[in-house]
Design a protein around this motif. Structure first.
Motif, PDB file in Angstrom:
ATOM      1  N   THR A   1      37.914  38.886  49.487  1.00 18.47           N
ATOM      2  CA  THR A   1      36.500  38.538  49.366  1.00 18.47           C
ATOM      3  C   THR A   1      35.681  38.989  50.571  1.00 18.47           C
ATOM      4  O   THR A   1      36.201  39.098  51.687  1.00 18.47           O
TER       5      THR A   1
ATOM      6  N   ASP B   1      32.131  31.125  44.748  1.00 20.27           N
ATOM      7  CA  ASP B   1      31.592  32.107  43.804  1.00 20.27           C
ATOM      8  C   ASP B   1      32.202  31.964  42.412  1.00 20.27           C
ATOM      9  O   ASP B   1      31.934  32.770  41.511  1.00 20.27           O
TER      10      ASP B   1
ATOM     11  N   THR C   1      34.161  39.562  45.252  1.00 22.26           N
ATOM     12  CA  THR C   1      35.563  39.157  45.302  1.00 22.26           C
ATOM     13  C   THR C   1      36.357  39.962  44.276  1.00 22.26           C
ATOM     14  O   THR C   1      35.878  40.179  43.158  1.00 22.26           O
TER      15      THR C   1
ATOM     16  N   THR D   1      35.528  31.964  41.682  1.00 20.13           N
ATOM     17  CA  THR D   1      36.855  32.568  41.564  1.00 20.13           C
ATOM     18  C   THR D   1      37.941  31.496  41.614  1.00 20.13           C
ATOM     19  O   THR D   1      37.986  30.692  42.554  1.00 20.13           O
TER      20      THR D   1
ATOM     21  N   ASN E   1      32.456  32.075  50.533  1.00 19.40           N
ATOM     22  CA  ASN E   1      33.899  31.967  50.347  1.00 19.40           C
ATOM     23  C   ASN E   1      34.626  31.896  51.688  1.00 19.40           C
ATOM     24  O   ASN E   1      35.589  31.141  51.847  1.00 19.40           O
TER      25      ASN E   1
ATOM     26  N   THR F   1      30.643  39.403  42.274  1.00 16.44           N
ATOM     27  CA  THR F   1      30.806  38.209  43.113  1.00 16.44           C
ATOM     28  C   THR F   1      31.163  38.540  44.561  1.00 16.44           C
ATOM     29  O   THR F   1      31.136  37.664  45.421  1.00 16.44           O
TER      30      THR F   1
ATOM     31  N   ASN G   1      32.404  37.543  50.442  1.00 17.16           N
ATOM     32  CA  ASN G   1      31.349  36.557  50.225  1.00 17.16           C
ATOM     33  C   ASN G   1      31.354  35.539  51.364  1.00 17.16           C
ATOM     34  O   ASN G   1      32.325  34.804  51.531  1.00 17.16           O
TER      35      ASN G   1
END
Length: 490
Positions: free
Chosen positions: A82, A377, A71, A379, A87, A69, A84
């Protein structure tokens, strides 16, 4: 009798406080030993990651690459990290209200930054943000900053490098850039000139105290629990004693500057302190605000320039392309032109962005979740969790920047020869969303001015070209041992 009772009461209170801190620390250590036993937490606690990685950020990058991910969670630190971009946008924009700086962060830097803009949330942040936006967005303040930079370059930076060129001595370029940016930000913020870049390279008490305070404040965040540094602060021991002394020096010098400005008058001055004095009467609040700008404008510029010139030393083709652009846009003149003219240097602009993609001055930034949340994602983020987005690691992610993410390629920022800005949540070097850096444009112009002046006059070569940068912990990225160079005039 009354004084004796007060002494006894204080002694009892101090003893109970100390016992509480020691008990809390013992419980915490037991929790570490018998709690989470995951491989990542064990590696963090016993520092086994350092056998393979010079910099903890490189270890985080390694872990984030392996994550499906983008993360990870460091349980022992209560930290979700993270790379991402979705995110990052969620944290800095979509759910901005749920991810403030948070009390844990403000406590860590509170002694140094107080209630300055980088250490507060809510109404205090909004007020300072609005005030700073009005000031830093004005044409007059930008022209004032540009003139300060030009003068520092012409009267100090160029003569200093020329002197070292004539003598053939090795020069620490990182130290030079730190002195250069400190002179500029002090003149811009306080209206004073510390003269750190004079040929004698004098030592500034404020610069030294500020460096110590910044370094030790950052080290608080690296402890496995705030109980550790809080206990040392209570007992006035070790690094906390040093920090207290350094901040006392910063406070005394800042107080002297504020008092001097009040006596001399501030109505017709352009520095930030004078401009803010028209709105704020609280000297402690003024101190906090200006010290925050001092932190932002000094170390970030120096860090960005240091990494940039190291990368140029490894990529002669980029250096040549920048010089070609300077000849094409500026002609034979070696004088810096206007603030606006710096915008026409598209390749140089791209090269600076590419440099900071790989070596961002602020390698990571954290917020604290106020309420339970779920990142894009998937999380889960529990209330109170520290959530960190990591520009240093993001710049090294193939999933974010492609298969050539580790390569220094300024052209990735150009379309038909013109610079094109990337999605700020993919490139959060200047933060993004509501907290995006207000001084971004001025910082880039300052860096371009230095690059133009030095590349047109000097050949700068790294004394040890095979030595890669190794960073030391701090609020901004600093190369361990500096950047020793040899300077030759063109």
């Amino acid at each position: 009798m009354e004084s004796e009772l007060s002494f006894i009461f204080c002694s009892i209170f101090f003893s109970f406080t100390l016992l509480f801190c020691l008990f809390s620390l013992m419980i915490f250590l037991l929790r570490l030993k018998f709690g989470c036993g995951c491989e990542i937490c064990r590696a963090f606690l016993n520092s086994s990651w350092s056998k393979e990685f010079d910099n903890i950020c490189d270890w985080y990058t390694h872990l984030l690459r392996k994550s499906t991910t983008g993360t990870i969670h460091i349980h022992v630190l209560g930290n979700t990290i993270t790379v991402n971009p979705a995110n990052v946008e969620h944290i800095l924009k979509t759910r901005f209200d749920n991810y403030p700086k948070g009390k844990p962060f403000s406590v860590i830097l509170g002694d140094l930054l107080g209630k300055g803009i980088f250490n507060v949330d809510g109404d205090s942040w909004k007020f300072q943000r609005k005030m700073a936006s009005l000031e830093l967005g004005s044409v007059s303040i930008r022209l004032y900053a540009f003139e300060l930079v030009k003068v520092e370059i012409q009267t100090r930076l160029i003569p200093l490098l020329s002197s070292f060129s004539r003598n053939g001595d090795v020069l620490d370029l990182q130290d030079v850039f730190r002195r250069f940016s400190f002179d500029n930000i002090c003149k811009f913020s306080f209206g004073i000139d510390p003269g750190c870049l004079n040929l004698s390279l004098p030592i500034s008490k404020l610069a030294v105290a500020f460096d110590v305070a910044s370094k030790l404040s950052a080290e608080r965040a690296l402890t496995v629990s705030p109980i550790v540094w809080k206990a040392k602060k209570l007992l006035n021991l070790g690094s906390e004693k040093q920090l207290k002394e350094a901040i006392k020096m910063v406070d005394q010098l800042a107080e002297g500057m504020i008092n001097h400005r009040r006596k001399m008058g501030f109505a017709n001055k352009n520095d930030l302190l004078s401009r803010f004095m028209g709105t704020i009467d609280d000297d402690k609040y003024l101190r906090d605000i200006v010290i925050s700008f001092l932190l932002a404008g000094r170390d970030t510029i120096a860090s960005g320039l240091t990494s940039f010139f190291w990368l140029l030393s490894q990529h002669s083709e980029v250096e040549s392309a920048i010089r070609d652009e300077l000849d094409r846009v500026m002609g034979p003149s070696q004088e810096l032109e206007s603030f606006e003219s710096m915008r026409e240097l598209h390749y140089l602009h791209a090269a600076l962005h590419e440099s900071m993609r790989l070596f961002p001055p602020v390698q990571f930034d954290s917020k604290f979740a106020e309420k339970d949340d779920v990142l894009p994602d998937g999380t889960f983020v529990k209330s109170g969790t520290r959530v960190t987005y990591h520009p240093y690691a993001m710049g090294r992610m193939e999933r974010v920047w492609g298969s050539d993410s580790l390569e220094f390629i300024p052209d990735r920022w150009l379309q038909n020869g013109r610079f094109v800005q990337e999605n700020p949540f993919k490139y959060p070097v200047f933060q993004a969303g509501l907290r995006v850096c207000l001084g971004k444009e001025m910082a880039l112009v300052e860096m371009k001015c230095v690059a133009v002046a030095l590349l047109r006059r000097f050949n700068i070569r790294i004394a040890d070209p095979v030595q890669a940068p190794r960073f030391v912990p701090g609020l901004t990225a600093t190369i361990k041992g500096g950047l020793p160079v040899i300077v030759e005039e063109n």
